[in-house]
Design a protein around this motif. Structure first.
Motif, PDB file in Angstrom:
ATOM      1  N   LEU A 307      74.892 -25.835  97.853  1.00  0.00           N
ATOM      2  CA  LEU A 307      74.734 -26.964  96.931  1.00  0.00           C
ATOM      3  C   LEU A 307      73.267 -27.358  96.817  1.00  0.00           C
ATOM      4  O   LEU A 307      72.794 -27.745  95.737  1.00  0.00           O
ATOM      5  CB  LEU A 307      75.575 -28.150  97.403  1.00  0.00           C
ATOM      6  N   HIS A 308      72.558 -27.251  97.929  1.00  0.00           N
ATOM      7  CA  HIS A 308      71.124 -27.539  97.894  1.00  0.00           C
ATOM      8  C   HIS A 308      70.411 -26.516  97.016  1.00  0.00           C
ATOM      9  O   HIS A 308      69.514 -26.873  96.235  1.00  0.00           O
ATOM     10  CB  HIS A 308      70.563 -27.510  99.324  1.00  0.00           C
ATOM     11  N   GLN A 309      70.791 -25.246  97.122  1.00  0.00           N
ATOM     12  CA  GLN A 309      70.215 -24.228  96.250  1.00  0.00           C
ATOM     13  C   GLN A 309      70.524 -24.525  94.789  1.00  0.00           C
ATOM     14  O   GLN A 309      69.676 -24.357  93.909  1.00  0.00           O
ATOM     15  CB  GLN A 309      70.763 -22.847  96.623  1.00  0.00           C
ATOM     16  N   SER A 318      73.315 -35.292  91.933  1.00  0.00           N
ATOM     17  CA  SER A 318      74.637 -35.368  92.546  1.00  0.00           C
ATOM     18  C   SER A 318      74.858 -34.207  93.514  1.00  0.00           C
ATOM     19  O   SER A 318      75.518 -34.361  94.546  1.00  0.00           O
ATOM     20  CB  SER A 318      75.725 -35.361  91.468  1.00  0.00           C
ATOM     21  N   LEU A 319      74.270 -33.041  93.211  1.00  0.00           N
ATOM     22  CA  LEU A 319      74.387 -31.896  94.116  1.00  0.00           C
ATOM     23  C   LEU A 319      73.626 -32.144  95.407  1.00  0.00           C
ATOM     24  O   LEU A 319      74.075 -31.764  96.496  1.00  0.00           O
ATOM     25  CB  LEU A 319      73.854 -30.635  93.436  1.00  0.00           C
ATOM     26  N   LEU A 320      72.481 -32.784  95.301  1.00  0.00           N
ATOM     27  CA  LEU A 320      71.700 -33.106  96.493  1.00  0.00           C
ATOM     28  C   LEU A 320      72.454 -34.095  97.367  1.00  0.00           C
ATOM     29  O   LEU A 320      72.478 -33.974  98.597  1.00  0.00           O
ATOM     30  CB  LEU A 320      70.342 -33.674  96.084  1.00  0.00           C
ATOM     31  N   ASP A 321      73.090 -35.065  96.744  1.00  0.00           N
ATOM     32  CA  ASP A 321      73.891 -36.038  97.499  1.00  0.00           C
ATOM     33  C   ASP A 321      75.063 -35.354  98.202  1.00  0.00           C
ATOM     34  O   ASP A 321      75.353 -35.644  99.371  1.00  0.00           O
ATOM     35  CB  ASP A 321      74.421 -37.126  96.558  1.00  0.00           C
ATOM     36  N   SER A 349      67.592 -32.339 107.844  1.00  0.00           N
ATOM     37  CA  SER A 349      66.212 -32.731 107.580  1.00  0.00           C
ATOM     38  C   SER A 349      65.726 -32.226 106.231  1.00  0.00           C
ATOM     39  O   SER A 349      65.083 -32.959 105.477  1.00  0.00           O
ATOM     40  CB  SER A 349      65.303 -32.198 108.692  1.00  0.00           C
ATOM     41  N   ILE A 350      66.043 -30.970 105.914  1.00  0.00           N
ATOM     42  CA  ILE A 350      65.578 -30.397 104.642  1.00  0.00           C
ATOM     43  C   ILE A 350      66.108 -31.198 103.459  1.00  0.00           C
ATOM     44  O   ILE A 350      65.376 -31.524 102.513  1.00  0.00           O
ATOM     45  CB  ILE A 350      66.008 -28.918 104.541  1.00  0.00           C
ATOM     46  N   VAL A 351      67.395 -31.525 103.491  1.00  0.00           N
ATOM     47  CA  VAL A 351      67.990 -32.258 102.373  1.00  0.00           C
ATOM     48  C   VAL A 351      67.415 -33.676 102.294  1.00  0.00           C
ATOM     49  O   VAL A 351      67.099 -34.174 101.204  1.00  0.00           O
ATOM     50  CB  VAL A 351      69.522 -32.294 102.514  1.00  0.00           C
ATOM     51  N   ALA A 352      67.274 -34.333 103.444  1.00  0.00           N
ATOM     52  CA  ALA A 352      66.696 -35.688 103.441  1.00  0.00           C
ATOM     53  C   ALA A 352      65.263 -35.656 102.916  1.00  0.00           C
ATOM     54  O   ALA A 352      64.838 -36.554 102.171  1.00  0.00           O
ATOM     55  CB  ALA A 352      66.736 -36.276 104.848  1.00  0.00           C
ATOM     56  N   HIS A 353      64.525 -34.608 103.283  1.00  0.00           N
ATOM     57  CA  HIS A 353      63.142 -34.481 102.811  1.00  0.00           C
ATOM     58  C   HIS A 353      63.105 -34.294 101.300  1.00  0.00           C
ATOM     59  O   HIS A 353      62.247 -34.867 100.604  1.00  0.00           O
ATOM     60  CB  HIS A 353      62.480 -33.297 103.517  1.00  0.00           C
ATOM     61  N   ASP A 354      64.024 -33.498 100.767  1.00  0.00           N
ATOM     62  CA  ASP A 354      64.091 -33.320  99.316  1.00  0.00           C
ATOM     63  C   ASP A 354      64.454 -34.630  98.612  1.00  0.00           C
ATOM     64  O   ASP A 354      63.961 -34.916  97.522  1.00  0.00           O
ATOM     65  CB  ASP A 354      65.110 -32.239  98.964  1.00  0.00           C
ATOM     66  N   ARG A 355      65.325 -35.403  99.219  1.00  0.00           N
ATOM     67  CA  ARG A 355      65.664 -36.695  98.629  1.00  0.00           C
ATOM     68  C   ARG A 355      64.441 -37.602  98.602  1.00  0.00           C
ATOM     69  O   ARG A 355      64.213 -38.330  97.631  1.00  0.00           O
ATOM     70  CB  ARG A 355      66.803 -37.357  99.413  1.00  0.00           C
ATOM     71  N   TYR A 356      63.663 -37.560  99.659  1.00  0.00           N
ATOM     72  CA  TYR A 356      62.433 -38.363  99.680  1.00  0.00           C
ATOM     73  C   TYR A 356      61.476 -37.899  98.584  1.00  0.00           C
ATOM     74  O   TYR A 356      60.894 -38.717  97.863  1.00  0.00           O
ATOM     75  CB  TYR A 356      61.749 -38.267 101.043  1.00  0.00           C
TER      76      TYR A 356
END
Length: 995
Positions: A307-309, A318-321, A349-356
């Motif tokens: 989903l991150h990809q 919404s995919l990131l969430d 961490s990677i997903v949280a960093h992308d959200r930031y």
């Protein structure tokens, strides 16, 4: 299947009840063995509960005095291992029973290798669940290795031992470090595969283990054999899935594992089909393995990564969430300090960093830092994964430094990045090391800026960063790693003046475009936009690299602009296509913001006004096409029905008379082109149109709207004079081609196609610098996001005028909706009454969203007098507030299948456009355009309801009249207000969008 159950039923029928009978143990052991085999083979109706019931009965009998049979103990342990997935199996007891079984089994016994393998399997499983120690894993490998050595290659029992040994070696590599373990396991793969091919009914079980081993080898050692190993893994995994009952637990877990393999193939191929296949398989794993926490966690992590990809490719938030949620749930499903925890923490961490990176929320960055620090601490061995985690940790700490300061964060980031590079060099992780080098370059650049370039320390640090940066660049990167590096190159901070030297930032960005072009359109868009900005800076004298290009020492600048523009617009088109099931997420459009304006400005500077217009259209029209305007030629009553009709209508006098004034702003400067019938007639660069100046003008109006009408009058005058700087290149055309006068029907029509925030300014107040004359006195003005939108609206308006479209109701006003917690609009009801008359006014509690939706379909003219609110982060969430504080959102308006001829929005800021996203002009007004309305009257700032009622009341008779042009009516009303001495606060706020 029936024979299997008949055999078990016969065994049950002949089981003796007397514990002293030798057959009591042997027959129950045979019965339990059948159930264990049936469970492992996925035979229908064999349940873990049945297996455990038989195992407990057998164990209780042995404890009460029945003979202690080693095979019985071995099978009870197998049952406990199978039941561990459901929480009903005691692995400590299983180890104890297997130890006793081996004690009772002679060294030359035929079944000893199988029992040794079973003990090794339980030890591995206990370790992987976090219930044992690393000693379990070391012992398991030693046991399995001895069993393999004791058996001849022709002995079918060697398959069992090989299977356990390779599983143990893989686990040692994953959790204890040292790629020699994985190498040893891969050395056994050919023999393991050969055994699998002749393994009979057990083939599918061993096929999966062989597939997982081949997969680990493929993704770890990316050499000449890597692609072949991956294909072999996928083939074997497919065979293992085909051998079990569809939709069973075993089927689901194997599908989940296949998802990981297909994900790796996607990273290599970058084909959307591979990504979608991987998502389907991983979703099956997550759905079917919920009862087994540690298995489910692995599949959830795989799906979260996919989903991150998909987010990185499409930009849909919404995919990131969803990815963040799955990673957190996967981490929660693990027991504390379980092996593999580091991988889960790293993904969180990677997903949280992308959200930031996307939203700038500090809490996301803090979560990213906390998770990656824990991941690093939980990675005690050196390996490729540890190198990647050190790089991720360094990058995250660098962002924390940028957000909060603190040289400690910067020093810690540099230390982690260096250690990551050192580990990557030692273990041969070439691609990961390159990414880590790029991160270290970022950190050292930040340190150089901190210590000032004029100081020796700063200069040496900056030059050191260059060495790492160039070492990180390579054309042979795999697409996945290239995309990661590309993302980090995009926002590379500039080196301080005097130290930059040989740094060619433009080359880095063009490399970023190339690295990511086949896989990450959102990354390509960001890189191309940034590179175009660098080219423009160079044109204006600020970048030596671009100057070198223009001197001919490298690729010509104009050619480079074409390449970057093509990459950007292709990426935008792909992103629009990927978001076909539009959900309102505008995340990727942040990276699209200003792309069309940059290309337009560069082409205008090259003397190509037609190219500039084309770039403007490409950069602005795609999203509106996605959410509705592209459908005008095919569907929905009230819209042009076919291409022939559209072309015919485009040739009508009404459309032909319209001129289009394109205006855009970039960070440094702006441009303008005037076209007639699609042909540029005049153009010019406008240095004053920098984006900061545009924002300042908009802010001036917004501030004045809260300070009273006198302040608004002054602001309108100032902004109008400033907008006049756009007009000199076009003055001869605009003032000479048609007779002037507010009542002249033959006057030139001018649609202002203003990019971004420029669309939120009062163009009716623009004054010619030559004599101060108002533009509004010389042309019939309207606004539109793009020229194509304006022309299409003209076609639909012409068809309304011809009588082709009709509605059941003529005019409806929704005014002064109540009850509401917002401020009462004292004059809204009287405005609605003046507009629609007693029979057409709906106010108070009846002015609901449901009625508004019906009215959008059924009336010719819709007037709404209420509060309007804008949402800067997502213009599709701009809304009108109706009765009971119900919100009528832009994204709801867009989805309707019919819309009125004219909509009058007497609410605050309904024509405004925010600057956070692409310059496509989305908002409430354009939402109605997308739904099929050709013309919208809307406001540019917060207008007092008394002033709004006065202006709309003046214009109401003409706006209701189907034979009158709304733009001409508005112009006449503005002129009347000015003639009566009313300032800009009374006449300049309302604008015509469309036709």
């Amino acid at each position: 299947m029936a024979a299997f159950w008949r055999a078990l039923d016969l065994l049950k029928a002949v089981m003796p009840a007397d514990l002293a009978d030798p057959a009591w143990v042997t027959r129950r052991t045979t019965y339990l063995g059948g159930l264990v085999d049936g469970l492992q083979m996925g035979i229908d109706r064999v349940e873990v509960d049945d297996v455990m019931t038989a195992a407990r009965s057998l164990l209780d009998g042995i404890r009460q005095g029945a003979s202690e049979d080693p095979e019985a103990l071995n099978l009870i342990a197998s049952a406990l291992l199978a039941a561990a997935d459901t929480g009903d199996g005691d692995l400590d007891l299983a180890v104890e029973l297997l130890e006793r079984s081996l004690t009772l089994t002679g060294p030359d016994h035929l079944d000893r290798p199988a029992r040794v393998g079973n003990l090794a399997s339980v030890l591995i499983d206990r370790f992987e669940r976090g219930l044992g120690s690393r000693d379990d894993l070391v012992r398991a490998v030693e046991l399995a290795r001895g069993a393999v050595e004791d058996l001849d290659e022709a002995d079918p029992r060697q398959l069992l031992a090989l299977n356990v040994l390779t599983n143990g070696l893989k686990a040692s590599w994953q959790y204890l470090g040292g790629e020699e373990s994985l190498h040893e396991a891969l050395d056994h793969l050919p023999l393991l595969a050969a055994h699998v091919r002749v393994a009979g009914p057990w083939a599918h079980t061993f096929a999966e283990n062989a597939a997982l081993l081949a997969f680990d080898g493929a993704r770890t050692f990316r050499d000449d054999q890597s692609d072949g190993l991956l294909a072999f893994a996928i083939e074997l995994q497919g065979e293992s899935i085909a051998g079990v009952n569809p939709r069973s637990y075993t089927w689901a877990t194997r599908r989940g594992a296949l998802g990981g393999m297909l994900a790796e193939r996607y990273h290599r191929s970058t084909q959307v089909d591979d990504l979608e296949a991987a998502l389907d398989a991983a979703s099956d794993g997550v759905t079917g393995a919920r009862a087994v926490p540690h298995e489910w966690a692995i599949h959830a992590m795989t799906l979260g990564n996919l989903l991150h990809q998909q987010f990185l490719r499409s930009g849909r938030v919404s995919l990131l969430d969803d990815s963040a949620r799955l990673h957190r749930q996967a981490l929660d499903a693990l027991v504390e300090d379980a092996p593999g925890t580091a991988a889960f923490l790293n993904n969180v961490s990677i997903v949280a960093h992308d959200r930031y990176a996307r939203f700038g929320r500090l809490e996301d960055l803090r979560q990213a830092v906390e998770s990656i620090e824990r991941a690093v601490a939980a990675s005690p061995y050196e390996g490729r994964d540890q190198c990647a985690r050190y790089s991720n940790a360094a990058s995250t700490l660098l962002d924390l430094y940028r957000a909060r300061g603190g040289t400690t964060n910067l020093d810690r980031a540099a230390d982690l990045a260096r250690r990551g590079v050192e580990i990557g060099d030692r273990v041969g992780a070439v691609d990961t090391t390159r990414v880590c080098l790029g991160t270290l370059s970022d950190i050292l650049q930040a340190r150089a800026t901190t210590s000032k370039a004029t100081e020796p320390t700063g200069a040496s640090t900056a030059l050191e960063s260059l060495r790492f940066l160039w070492a990180a660049r390579s054309d042979d990167l795999l697409s996945g790693e290239g995309a990661v590096l590309a993302q980090r190159l995009i926002r590379r901070a500039r080196l301080p003046t005097g130290v930059a030297g040989d740094v060619d930032r433009l080359e880095l960005l063009t490399r970023a475009v190339r690295y990511a072009r086949t896989q990450r359109p959102a990354v390509v868009l960001a890189a191309a936009r940034e590179a175009l900005g660098v080219v423009l800076e160079g044109r204006l004298g600020g970048n030596a690299a671009v100057s070198r290009l223009e001197r001919g020492s490298a690729q010509p600048s104009a050619s480079l602009v074409d390449d970057l523009a093509d990459a950007a617009f292709e990426a935008m088109a792909e992103l629009v296509e990927m978001n076909a099931d539009w959900d309102g997420s505008l995340s990727w459009l942040r990276d699209a913001r200003g792309t069309g304006a940059l290309v337009a400005q560069l082409r205008l500077m090259d003397g190509d006004p037609a190219g500039a217009v084309s770039a403007f259209e490409s950069g602005h029209a795609l999203l509106l096409a996605r959410v509705g305007l592209a459908e005008i030629t095919r569907t929905q009553p009230g819209r042009a029905s076919d291409a022939a009709t559209f072309d015919s209508a485009m040739r009508t006098k009404s459309v032909d008379r319209e001129h289009l004034l394109y205006v855009w702003a970039t960070a440094q400067t702006g441009g303008t082109v005037l076209t007639a019938s699609g042909t540029p007639k005049s153009w010019g660069v406008v240095p004053a149109l920098g984006s900061a100046a545009v924002e300042a003008m908009r802010a001036l109006l917004a501030r004045a709207s809260h300070e009273g009408s006198a302040a608004v009058d002054d602001a309108v005058e100032e902004v109008g004079t400033w907008l006049g700087q756009v007009l000199p290149p076009h003055e001869d055309v605009l003032r000479s081609e048609r007779p002037s006068g507010p009542d002249s029907e033959s006057e030139l029509r001018l649609a202002i196609c203003a990019g971004g925030v420029l669309a939120s300014l009062p163009w009716a107040a623009a004054r010619f610098p030559s004599d101060g004359a108002l533009l509004d006195d010389h042309v019939v003005l309207s606004g539109s996001p793009t020229g194509s939108v304006s022309r299409r609206c003209a076609v639909i308006a012409a068809r309304w005028l011809s009588g082709e479209f009709t509605r059941d109701a003529d005019v409806l006003s929704l005014a002064a909706p109540a009850p509401s917690r917002l401020r009462e609009l004292e004059h809204a009801a009287s405005e609605g009454l003046a507009f629609a008359g007693p029979g057409g006014l709906v106010s108070g509690a009846e002015a609901t969203c449901d009625l508004a939706r019906v009215a959008q379909r059924e009336v010719r003219v819709l007037h709404v007098a209420c509060h309007g609110l804008t949402v800067a982060s997502n213009p599709l969430e701009n809304h009108l507030v109706l009765a009971h504080d119900e919100r009528w959102y832009a994204h709801d308006i867009i989805t309707r299948d019919r819309s009125p001829r004219l909509v009058v929005l007497s609410a605050c800021e309904t024509a405004t456009v925010e600057g956070l996203h692409a310059d496509e002009g989305l908002g409430l007004a354009s939402a109605f355009l997308a739904a099929g309305t050709p013309g919208v009257v809307a406001s540019l700032w917060s207008v007092g309801d008394a002033a709004a009622a006065r202006f709309v009341g003046e214009a109401a008779p003409g706006l209701r009249d189907p034979k009158q042009d709304p733009a001409v009516v508005l112009r006449r009303s503005r002129a009347a207000q000015r003639a009566a001495g009313v300032g800009g606060s009374g006449w300049a706020a309302f604008t015509m969008v469309g036709r």
